[in-house]
Design a protein around this motif. Structure first.
Motif, PDB file in Angstrom:
ATOM      1  N   ASN A  54    -110.808  21.002 -16.017  1.00 17.85           N
ATOM      2  CA  ASN A  54    -110.174  20.237 -14.633  1.00 17.85           C
ATOM      3  C   ASN A  54    -109.558  19.058 -15.155  1.00 17.85           C
ATOM      4  O   ASN A  54    -109.885  18.305 -15.856  1.00 17.85           O
ATOM      5  N   PRO A  55    -108.486  18.625 -14.392  1.00 18.88           N
ATOM      6  CA  PRO A  55    -107.816  17.543 -14.524  1.00 18.88           C
ATOM      7  C   PRO A  55    -108.642  16.063 -14.156  1.00 18.88           C
ATOM      8  O   PRO A  55    -109.457  16.137 -13.320  1.00 18.88           O
ATOM      9  N   LYS A  56    -108.129  15.073 -14.699  1.00 17.03           N
ATOM     10  CA  LYS A  56    -108.844  13.749 -14.419  1.00 17.03           C
ATOM     11  C   LYS A  56    -107.682  12.896 -13.771  1.00 17.03           C
ATOM     12  O   LYS A  56    -106.520  12.955 -13.982  1.00 17.03           O
ATOM     13  N   PRO A  57    -108.223  11.884 -13.070  1.00 17.75           N
ATOM     14  CA  PRO A  57    -107.238  10.948 -12.207  1.00 17.75           C
ATOM     15  C   PRO A  57    -106.435  10.444 -13.667  1.00 17.75           C
ATOM     16  O   PRO A  57    -106.870  10.157 -14.496  1.00 17.75           O
ATOM     17  N   GLY A  58    -105.186  10.114 -13.368  1.00 22.37           N
ATOM     18  CA  GLY A  58    -104.025   9.625 -13.913  1.00 22.37           C
ATOM     19  C   GLY A  58    -103.380  10.865 -14.591  1.00 22.37           C
ATOM     20  O   GLY A  58    -102.108  10.358 -14.929  1.00 22.37           O
ATOM     21  N   GLU A  59    -103.855  11.885 -14.898  1.00 18.18           N
ATOM     22  CA  GLU A  59    -102.858  13.149 -15.379  1.00 18.18           C
ATOM     23  C   GLU A  59    -101.910  13.512 -14.235  1.00 18.18           C
ATOM     24  O   GLU A  59    -102.055  13.381 -13.290  1.00 18.18           O
ATOM     25  N   ILE A  60    -100.929  13.972 -14.963  1.00 18.80           N
ATOM     26  CA  ILE A  60     -99.635  14.670 -14.141  1.00 18.80           C
ATOM     27  C   ILE A  60    -100.036  16.137 -14.270  1.00 18.80           C
ATOM     28  O   ILE A  60    -100.283  16.702 -15.021  1.00 18.80           O
ATOM     29  N   ARG A 108    -101.452  21.465 -16.014  1.00 17.84           N
ATOM     30  CA  ARG A 108    -100.944  19.761 -16.207  1.00 17.84           C
ATOM     31  C   ARG A 108    -100.061  19.753 -17.249  1.00 17.84           C
ATOM     32  O   ARG A 108     -99.593  20.683 -17.962  1.00 17.84           O
ATOM     33  N   ILE A 109     -99.077  18.529 -17.324  1.00 21.01           N
ATOM     34  CA  ILE A 109     -98.065  18.255 -17.796  1.00 21.01           C
ATOM     35  C   ILE A 109     -98.414  17.933 -19.338  1.00 21.01           C
ATOM     36  O   ILE A 109     -99.200  16.863 -19.413  1.00 21.01           O
ATOM     37  N   VAL A 110     -98.045  18.560 -20.249  1.00 18.54           N
ATOM     38  CA  VAL A 110     -98.467  18.378 -21.630  1.00 18.54           C
ATOM     39  C   VAL A 110     -97.469  17.801 -22.402  1.00 18.54           C
ATOM     40  O   VAL A 110     -97.724  17.379 -23.700  1.00 18.54           O
ATOM     41  N   GLY A 111     -96.114  18.012 -22.147  1.00 17.64           N
ATOM     42  CA  GLY A 111     -95.319  17.516 -22.947  1.00 17.64           C
ATOM     43  C   GLY A 111     -93.758  17.359 -22.163  1.00 17.64           C
ATOM     44  O   GLY A 111     -93.764  17.745 -21.109  1.00 17.64           O
ATOM     45  N   ALA A 112     -92.789  16.758 -22.895  1.00 18.25           N
ATOM     46  CA  ALA A 112     -91.413  16.662 -22.343  1.00 18.25           C
ATOM     47  C   ALA A 112     -90.419  16.642 -23.401  1.00 18.25           C
ATOM     48  O   ALA A 112     -90.674  16.101 -24.616  1.00 18.25           O
ATOM     49  N   GLU A 113     -89.345  16.845 -23.029  1.00 21.72           N
ATOM     50  CA  GLU A 113     -88.233  16.966 -23.841  1.00 21.72           C
ATOM     51  C   GLU A 113     -87.018  16.199 -23.105  1.00 21.72           C
ATOM     52  O   GLU A 113     -86.907  16.570 -21.822  1.00 21.72           O
ATOM     53  N   SER A 114     -86.192  15.681 -23.988  1.00 21.48           N
ATOM     54  CA  SER A 114     -84.773  15.167 -23.366  1.00 21.48           C
ATOM     55  C   SER A 114     -83.858  16.123 -23.505  1.00 21.48           C
ATOM     56  O   SER A 114     -83.943  17.258 -24.019  1.00 21.48           O
ATOM     57  N   THR A 115     -82.890  15.926 -22.604  1.00 24.31           N
ATOM     58  CA  THR A 115     -81.975  16.862 -22.450  1.00 24.31           C
ATOM     59  C   THR A 115     -80.409  15.998 -22.324  1.00 24.31           C
ATOM     60  O   THR A 115     -80.363  14.770 -22.444  1.00 24.31           O
ATOM     61  N   GLY A 116     -79.390  16.719 -22.561  1.00 25.61           N
ATOM     62  CA  GLY A 116     -77.939  16.040 -22.111  1.00 25.61           C
ATOM     63  C   GLY A 116     -77.992  15.324 -20.955  1.00 25.61           C
ATOM     64  O   GLY A 116     -77.516  14.488 -20.909  1.00 25.61           O
ATOM     65  N   GLU A 117     -78.456  15.769 -19.898  1.00 28.87           N
ATOM     66  CA  GLU A 117     -78.433  15.331 -18.432  1.00 28.87           C
ATOM     67  C   GLU A 117     -79.279  14.083 -18.386  1.00 28.87           C
ATOM     68  O   GLU A 117     -79.028  13.057 -17.741  1.00 28.87           O
ATOM     69  N   ASN A 118     -80.499  14.081 -19.260  1.00 29.12           N
ATOM     70  CA  ASN A 118     -81.316  12.934 -19.230  1.00 29.12           C
ATOM     71  C   ASN A 118     -81.931  12.788 -20.873  1.00 29.12           C
ATOM     72  O   ASN A 118     -82.876  13.348 -21.104  1.00 29.12           O
ATOM     73  N   PRO A 119     -81.194  11.951 -21.370  1.00 29.58           N
ATOM     74  CA  PRO A 119     -81.659  11.941 -22.828  1.00 29.58           C
ATOM     75  C   PRO A 119     -82.885  11.029 -23.191  1.00 29.58           C
ATOM     76  O   PRO A 119     -83.182  11.072 -24.423  1.00 29.58           O
ATOM     77  N   VAL A 120     -83.530  10.599 -22.249  1.00 26.73           N
ATOM     78  CA  VAL A 120     -84.627   9.650 -22.606  1.00 26.73           C
ATOM     79  C   VAL A 120     -85.808  10.905 -22.177  1.00 26.73           C
ATOM     80  O   VAL A 120     -85.983  11.297 -20.959  1.00 26.73           O
ATOM     81  N   PRO A 121     -86.780  11.073 -23.163  1.00 26.82           N
ATOM     82  CA  PRO A 121     -87.779  11.756 -22.667  1.00 26.82           C
ATOM     83  C   PRO A 121     -88.939  11.319 -21.789  1.00 26.82           C
ATOM     84  O   PRO A 121     -88.833  10.178 -21.716  1.00 26.82           O
TER      85      PRO A 121
END
Length: 158
Positions: A54-60, A108-121
């Motif tokens: 189960n998720p905890k407060p603060g997690e996405i 739950r969100i565990v990672g993120a990748e940048s794209t050409g549209e948004n280069p900042v992860p």
């Protein structure tokens, strides 16, 4: 139902099915509800909830809605008469979402990748105290800037 709506419904169902089968899915973020943590155009990785419990407060978390997934931060967990509900809120939203049960949390969100549209992860770190008001003011500024920055060119006919 038109072809675009039908395609969206199929993709939504495929995503829900993959998550329910224990697979991690990657989706493109839209909107500003999680700004500045997750910016529009970021690619986010969603892992099924059952992998780490189960998720905890603060997690996405990714919440199942009729029209697909909504990604918001879990702000608190309430237990009332033995029923556990989860309350989430976008980092730049004015109000919390309605309480949900664990069955409505897709992952739950565990990672993120940048794209050409948004280069900042995206910054998916646990945050138990987002600066909601400041984030909301930033989003309002961005929307107004994008809306009005081209007006002088429209007036001159360029």
């Amino acid at each position: 139902m038109n072809n675009r709506a039908r395609s969206g419904e199929i993709l939504k169902n495929v995503g829900f099915t993959l998550l329910s089968e224990g697979k991690t899915v990657r989706i493109k973020a839209h909107g500003y509800s999680m700004y500045p943590c997750i910016k529009p155009g970021s690619l986010i990785l969603i892992e099924p909830i059952k992998i780490k419990g189960n998720p905890k407060p603060g997690e996405i978390i990714a919440i199942k809605r009729e029209n697909g997934l909504v990604v918001h931060r879990l702000s608190r967990i309430d237990v009332n008469k033995g029923i556990t509900t989860y309350i989430a809120r976008g980092d730049s939203n004015a109000l919390e979402d309605a309480p949900i049960t664990i069955g409505k949390i897709a992952g739950r969100i565990v990672g993120a990748e940048s794209t050409g549209e948004n280069p900042v992860p995206a910054d998916i770190s646990i945050n138990t105290s987002p600066k909601y008001v400041m984030n909301r003011l930033r989003v309002i500024w961005i929307i107004l800037w994008n809306k009005f920055r081209l007006i002088p060119f429209r007036i001159r006919g360029i």
